[in-house]
Design an enzyme around this catalytic site. Structure first.
Site, PDB file in Angstrom:
ATOM      1  N   ASP A   1       0.850  -1.193   0.000  1.00  0.00           N
ATOM      2  CA  ASP A   1       0.000   0.000   0.000  1.00  0.00           C
ATOM      3  C   ASP A   1       0.891   1.251   0.000  1.00  0.00           C
ATOM      4  OD1 ASP A   1      -3.206   0.532   0.940  1.00  0.00           O
ATOM      5  OD2 ASP A   1      -1.802   2.211   1.148  1.00  0.00           O
TER       6      ASP A   1
ATOM      7  N   HIS B   1     -10.233  -5.177  -3.381  1.00  0.00           N
ATOM      8  CA  HIS B   1      -8.889  -5.466  -2.865  1.00  0.00           C
ATOM      9  C   HIS B   1      -8.985  -5.928  -1.428  1.00  0.00           C
ATOM     10  CE1 HIS B   1      -9.826  -1.172  -2.474  1.00  0.00           C
ATOM     11  NE2 HIS B   1      -9.188  -1.202  -1.320  1.00  0.00           N
TER      12      HIS B   1
ATOM     13  N   HIS C   1      -7.002  -5.898   2.027  1.00  0.00           N
ATOM     14  CA  HIS C   1      -5.874  -5.335   2.775  1.00  0.00           C
ATOM     15  C   HIS C   1      -5.287  -6.429   3.670  1.00  0.00           C
ATOM     16  CE1 HIS C   1      -6.845  -0.887   2.298  1.00  0.00           C
ATOM     17  NE2 HIS C   1      -8.035  -1.401   2.009  1.00  0.00           N
TER      18      HIS C   1
HETATM   19  P1  5GP Z   1      -9.822   1.385   0.314  1.00  0.00           P
HETATM   20  O1  5GP Z   1     -10.111   2.556   1.208  1.00  0.00           O
HETATM   21  O2  5GP Z   1     -10.434   1.558  -1.046  1.00  0.00           O
HETATM   22  O3  5GP Z   1     -10.158   0.067   0.957  1.00  0.00           O
HETATM   23  O4  5GP Z   1      -8.243   1.345   0.174  1.00  0.00           O
HETATM   24  C1  5GP Z   1      -7.551   1.834  -0.921  1.00  0.00           C
HETATM   25  C2  5GP Z   1      -6.074   1.728  -0.575  1.00  0.00           C
HETATM   26  O5  5GP Z   1      -5.331   1.931  -1.749  1.00  0.00           O
HETATM   27  C3  5GP Z   1      -5.618   2.768   0.450  1.00  0.00           C
HETATM   28  O6  5GP Z   1      -5.047   2.096   1.578  1.00  0.00           O
HETATM   29  C4  5GP Z   1      -4.578   3.588  -0.319  1.00  0.00           C
HETATM   30  O7  5GP Z   1      -3.471   3.980   0.484  1.00  0.00           O
HETATM   31  C5  5GP Z   1      -4.165   2.642  -1.422  1.00  0.00           C
HETATM   32  N1  5GP Z   1      -3.729   3.313  -2.641  1.00  0.00           N
HETATM   33  C6  5GP Z   1      -4.359   4.346  -3.271  1.00  0.00           C
HETATM   34  N2  5GP Z   1      -3.694   4.692  -4.374  1.00  0.00           N
HETATM   35  C7  5GP Z   1      -2.624   3.849  -4.468  1.00  0.00           C
HETATM   36  C8  5GP Z   1      -1.554   3.720  -5.429  1.00  0.00           C
HETATM   37  O8  5GP Z   1      -1.451   4.439  -6.420  1.00  0.00           O
HETATM   38  N3  5GP Z   1      -0.635   2.759  -5.177  1.00  0.00           N
HETATM   39  C9  5GP Z   1      -0.706   1.923  -4.085  1.00  0.00           C
HETATM   40  N4  5GP Z   1       0.262   1.012  -3.944  1.00  0.00           N
HETATM   41  N5  5GP Z   1      -1.706   2.026  -3.168  1.00  0.00           N
HETATM   42  C10 5GP Z   1      -2.644   2.972  -3.364  1.00  0.00           C
END
Ligand code: 5GP
Ligand code: ZN
Length: 121
Positions: free
Chosen positions: A31, A101, A103
Site C-alpha cells: 500500500d 482489494h 488489505h
Molecule cells: P480502500 O479505502 O479503497 O479500501 O483502500 C484503498 C487503498 O489503496 C488505500 O489504503 C490507499 O493507500 C491505497 N492506494 C491508493 N492509491 C494507491 C496507489 O497508487 N498505489 C498503491 N500502492 N496504493 C494505493
C-alpha cells in the site's frame, strides 16, 4: 480492464507498484500509505468494483484471491504472529478505490475491531 480504474492500471503496468506476488489471476503489492508496519493489497486482475459486484460464478476466483492472500501474508512474515484482512465495500465501508482489494495489515498488535467500533460511536 477498466480504463479509468487505478488498480487496473497497476495490473497493466501503467502505474508502478512495489509488487509482492503475481500470478495469472492475482496481484499483490505494498500500500502506498501504509497503516501498519506491513500493509499490502491483494487484488484480482479481473475488475470487480467491489465485493457487491461478485456473483456465484466468481466463487473459484474469490477462493483463489483469499488463498493467495494467506500465501502473501506468509511471504511477508506476518502469518505466525497474525494479521488482519479487510475488504472495504462502498461508501459506508470506507472504500476509496473501486477495484476489489484485500488489505493485509500486520507487523504489530492491532487494536481489536470492537474497540475501534466503540471509539467511532
Ligand atoms: P480502500 O479505502 O479503497 O479500501 O483502500 C484503498 C487503498 O489503496 C488505500 O489504503 C490507499 O493507500 C491505497 N492506494 C491508493 N492509491 C494507491 C496507489 O497508487 N498505489 C498503491 N500502492 N496504493 C494505493
Ligand atoms: Zn479495476
Amino acid at each position: 480492464m477498466n480504463e479509468s480504474c487505478l488498480f487496473c492500471k497497476i495490473v497493466a503496468g501503467k502505474i508502478p507498484a512495489k509488487k509482492i506476488y503475481e500470478d495469472d489471476h492475482v496481484l499483490a503489492f505494498h500500500d502506498i500509505h501504509p497503516q501498519a508496519p506491513v500493509h499490502a493489497l491483494v487484488i484480482p486482475k479481473k475488475h470487480w468494483a467491489s465485493l457487491d459486484d461478485v456473483g456465484a460464478g466468481d466463487r473459484a476466483d474469490l477462493g483463489h484471491l483469499l488463498e493467495r492472500t494467506a500465501h502473501c501474508a506468509r511471504e511477508l512474515g506476518v502469518a505466525a504472529s497474525g494479521y488482519r484482512t479487510i475488504i472495504n465495500t462502498k461508501a459506508h465501508g470506507g472504500q476509496e478505490v473501486f477495484h476489489i482489494h484485500v488489505h493485509i495489515l500486520g507487523g504489530k498488535a492491532l487494536g481489536r475491531m470492537v474497540d475501534a467500533r466503540a471509539k467511532e460511536g
